[in-house]
Design a protein around this motif. Structure first.
Motif, short mmCIF file in Angstrom:
data_model
loop_
_atom_site.label_atom_id
_atom_site.label_comp_id
_atom_site.label_asym_id
_atom_site.label_seq_id
_atom_site.Cartn_x
_atom_site.Cartn_y
_atom_site.Cartn_z
N LEU A 171 -3.55 14.75 -10.48
CA LEU A 171 -3.38 16.09 -11.04
C LEU A 171 -2.34 16.11 -12.16
CD1 LEU A 171 -3.42 18.23 -7.77
CD2 LEU A 171 -5.31 17.75 -9.34
N ARG A 172 -1.71 14.99 -12.37
CA ARG A 172 -0.70 14.91 -13.42
C ARG A 172 -1.39 14.71 -14.78
NH1 ARG A 172 2.39 9.97 -14.65
NH2 ARG A 172 4.33 10.49 -15.75
N ALA A 173 -0.83 15.31 -15.81
CA ALA A 173 -1.43 15.19 -17.14
C ALA A 173 -1.44 13.75 -17.61
CB ALA A 173 -0.68 16.08 -18.13
N ASP A 174 -0.31 13.06 -17.45
CA ASP A 174 -0.24 11.64 -17.78
C ASP A 174 -0.67 10.86 -16.54
OD1 ASP A 174 0.30 9.06 -18.49
OD2 ASP A 174 2.41 9.38 -18.99
N LYS A 175 -1.86 10.33 -16.58
CA LYS A 175 -2.43 9.69 -15.39
C LYS A 175 -2.07 8.22 -15.27
CE LYS A 175 -6.28 12.95 -15.43
NZ LYS A 175 -5.74 13.76 -14.31
N ARG A 176 -1.18 7.75 -16.13
CA ARG A 176 -0.76 6.35 -16.10
C ARG A 176 0.56 6.26 -15.31
NH1 ARG A 176 1.99 2.68 -19.98
NH2 ARG A 176 1.05 0.60 -19.82
N TYR A 204 0.83 -1.21 0.00
CA TYR A 204 0.00 0.00 0.00
C TYR A 204 0.86 1.26 0.00
CZ TYR A 204 -4.21 -2.73 0.74
OH TYR A 204 -5.26 -3.60 0.58
N GLN A 205 2.03 1.19 0.60
CA GLN A 205 2.92 2.34 0.59
C GLN A 205 3.52 2.58 -0.79
OE1 GLN A 205 5.48 2.76 4.13
NE2 GLN A 205 4.60 0.84 4.88
N PHE A 206 3.49 1.54 -1.63
CA PHE A 206 4.08 1.64 -2.96
C PHE A 206 3.05 1.95 -4.06
CE2 PHE A 206 7.29 -1.88 -1.51
CZ PHE A 206 7.84 -0.99 -0.60
N ILE A 207 1.76 1.87 -3.75
CA ILE A 207 0.74 2.09 -4.78
C ILE A 207 0.62 3.58 -5.09
CG2 ILE A 207 -1.73 1.94 -5.29
CD1 ILE A 207 -0.31 -0.73 -5.46
N PRO A 208 0.73 3.98 -6.35
CA PRO A 208 0.54 5.41 -6.69
C PRO A 208 -0.83 5.89 -6.23
CG PRO A 208 1.44 4.21 -8.56
CD PRO A 208 1.03 3.18 -7.55
N SER A 209 -0.92 7.18 -5.93
CA SER A 209 -2.12 7.73 -5.34
C SER A 209 -2.29 9.18 -5.82
CB SER A 209 -1.98 7.68 -3.81
OG SER A 209 -3.21 7.70 -3.17
N PRO A 211 10.63 16.85 -15.14
CA PRO A 211 9.86 16.47 -13.95
C PRO A 211 8.55 15.76 -14.28
CG PRO A 211 10.67 18.73 -13.79
CD PRO A 211 10.93 18.29 -15.20
N ALA A 212 7.93 16.10 -15.40
CA ALA A 212 6.66 15.46 -15.74
C ALA A 212 6.80 13.96 -15.93
CB ALA A 212 6.08 16.10 -17.01
N ALA A 213 7.97 13.54 -16.44
CA ALA A 213 8.21 12.10 -16.62
C ALA A 213 8.46 11.40 -15.29
CB ALA A 213 9.40 11.88 -17.55
N TYR A 214 8.80 12.20 -14.28
CA TYR A 214 9.06 11.66 -12.95
C TYR A 214 7.93 12.01 -11.98
CZ TYR A 214 13.51 9.68 -14.19
OH TYR A 214 14.47 8.88 -14.76
N TYR A 215 6.70 12.01 -12.53
CA TYR A 215 5.47 11.97 -11.74
C TYR A 215 5.09 13.30 -11.08
CZ TYR A 215 7.38 7.39 -12.51
OH TYR A 215 7.98 6.31 -13.10
N TYR A 216 5.71 14.42 -11.52
CA TYR A 216 5.30 15.73 -11.02
C TYR A 216 4.12 16.26 -11.83
CZ TYR A 216 9.48 16.23 -8.11
OH TYR A 216 10.46 16.07 -7.16
N PRO A 217 3.11 16.82 -11.16
CA PRO A 217 2.02 17.47 -11.91
C PRO A 217 2.52 18.77 -12.54
CG PRO A 217 1.73 17.76 -9.55
CD PRO A 217 2.89 16.83 -9.71
N ALA A 218 1.75 19.31 -13.45
CA ALA A 218 2.15 20.52 -14.18
C ALA A 218 2.51 21.64 -13.21
CB ALA A 218 1.02 20.96 -15.11
N GLY A 219 3.64 22.26 -13.45
CA GLY A 219 4.08 23.38 -12.63
C GLY A 219 4.91 23.00 -11.42
#
Length: 502
Positions: A348-353, A288-293, A466-474
């Protein structure tokens, strides 16, 4: 009876013995070491308690210090969740350190859990020879205590570089504040303990499932020698384990890892931390600590299979990096067994996968309550240890034999490496994908002297995209990200307040 790391004995390990004086009166209604260590059953219970800190260590801390703190994993930033600096700083290589100490709580808890093991095994090892009971049982219990003490010190010295070396129970506060021992001194004690454990412990076929074995002790000892670059000493140990200890690769890589209630301590398992799903208090929840959220019930339920699935919104960690995903060769069966993908509709990330660690995502009954074990040493690593020790002695052709066993299970062709240099790199890369998310990557970087080389390049990659490393826009990594590239963590600041030595 399967091992459950009984922790009801906690009072005993905190209390000290009494002087052998006829004026000393020991309260019979109060548990103490002076009256507890009298029977075989007492020592069995004490050894169970010595295993107990492994559970919170591997569930909550070790993966943060040894895997998240590498180029294998990063965190999925949830800007609505709030600050989690102690964990983010590990992933960002920005752990605040001054004068050799840090206030990072993950560092503190890992340090303390290791010393809990040491305190409990010291109490056992200083008293067990003075109590008369069956030799075979005594050897087994003593061997387990020696293995666990060696294991704890090996973790500590690789994390900190210098640590206090306690080998007997602490009687007072003054005794608790020992000077720091150098790596060479601590290594020598680890070697002594692991060697003795290997002679005292039974092999896997004769040992109760979940407990340390002679094979586990020899593998730990070989790991120590490889860390010290003592290649000739590691080679015969691993050949002995391969020839005599009964391990084998599971035919399917996915089956090397336990389910929540089955396939535990299988033929590939050399040593694993035991968890048990249910209400007894022996469960884990690291998946559960490893599941993206944030993840909805409908998105999470296919991964967990629980009847009471709940949505989660925490900031998640140990998310596989694009850097690691690229490291898998085309056709490597381990990739799909290790890494899955999930779509988070409310992210909130554009790429939701998002990728997630699939090898630990096993279905179970209750939300947040899992029973899959944590693999510490597997037979695949024994083969890779032997390949590495052979290659470093110039036996590159022989090394390929053992490396190729691991590759064949993964569905890959034999290695093309033929020189010592190319074979060294091939083994280094193979360890990364074979042992991904098993807390090996950070120690592989430090023992090969490649932290600055690899993490500098990795950090530049994160900052550039940063977007490729799971940061949302901005959102971007903090300004201090990838600025603390030390091989060792600072010692815990809280502990520094109790000792003049660090």
């Amino acid at each position: 009876m399967k091992i459950k790391y009984v922790a009801t004995w906690l009072l005993a390990i905190a209390l000290t013995g009494c002087k052998d004086d006829f004026l000393t009166v020991i309260p019979e209604t109060q548990l103490s070491s002076a009256i507890f260590f009298k029977t075989e059953a007492d020592f069995a219970q004490a050894v169970n308690a010595a295993y107990a800190p492994l559970r919170p260590m591997f569930n909550d801390r070790a993966w943060k210090l040894q895997e998240l703190h590498s180029d294998n994993a990063y965190y999925a930033r949830n800007i609505l969740y709030g600050a989690v600096d102690a964990t983010e700083n590990l992933a960002d290589f920005a752990v605040p350190t001054a004068n050799g100490v840090t206030a990072n709580d993950n560092v503190l808890q890992q340090y303390r859990l290791n010393y809990q093991i040491i305190a409990r095994t010291n109490q056992i090892l200083t008293t067990i020879d003075g109590v008369d009971f069956a030799e075979a049982s005594k050897n087994n219990l003593k061997g387990q205590a020696l293995y666990l003490r060696a294991f704890a010190y090996f973790d500590l010295i690789r994390l900190f570089g210098k640590v206090p070396l306690h080998l007997k129970p602490v009687q007072n506060r003054e005794e608790a504040a020992l000077p720091l021992s150098t790596a060479d001194v601590v290594y020598a004690q680890i070697e002594k303990d692991a060697k003795e454990a290997a002679t005292l412990l039974p092999n896997k076929a004769k040992q109760e499932p979940g407990r340390a074995t002679s094979g586990a002790a020899k593998t730990l000892l070989a790991n120590l020698y490889i860390t010290q670059k003592k290649w000739p000493q590691a080679e015969p140990l691993m050949k002995d384990v391969i020839a005599n200890d009964g391990y084998q690769l599971m035919p399917d890589y996915n089956d090397a890892f336990s389910n929540t209630a089955s396939n535990k301590n299988n033929q590939e398992s050399v040593f694993e931390v035991q968890y048990m799903e249910g209400a007894a208090g022996f469960n884990g929840n690291f998946m559960y600590q490893f599941i993206p959220s944030p993840v909805t019930i409908d998105e999470l339920k296919p991964l967990t299979g629980t009847s009471n699935t709940q949505p989660t919104s925490q900031e998640s960690n140990n998310i596989p990096t694009p850097n690691l995903i690229r490291a898998y060769e085309t056709g490597d069966k381990r990739k799909d067994a290790t890494i899955g993908y999930i779509t988070l509709s409310t992210s909130l990330r554009a790429d939701k996968r998002f990728p997630y660690i699939k090898k630990y995502a096993r279905t179970h009954s209750l939300h947040g309550n899992t029973g899959q074990n944590w693999p510490v040493y597997r037979y695949a690593e024994v083969l890779l240890f032997l390949a590495e020790s052979l290659n470093e002695q110039g036996k590159t052709g022989e090394a390929a034999t053992y490396l190729n066993q691991v590759r064949a299970r993964a569905g890959l062709a034999p290695t093309t490496a033929t020189s010592q240099t190319t074979m060294r790199e091939a083994i280094f890369k193979e360890r990364r994908v074979e042992l991904a998310f098993e807390n090996k990557r950070w120690f592989d970087l430090t023992r090969t002297g490649r932290v600055k080389e690899i993490i500098t390049a990795y950090g530049a990659e994160v900052k550039a995209n940063p977007a490729a490393y799971y940061y949302p826009a901005g959102a971007v990594p903090p300004p201090n990200a990838f600025t603390v590239l030390d091989d060792y963590y600072g010692l815990p600041a809280v502990e520094a307040a109790l000792t003049p030595h660090f």
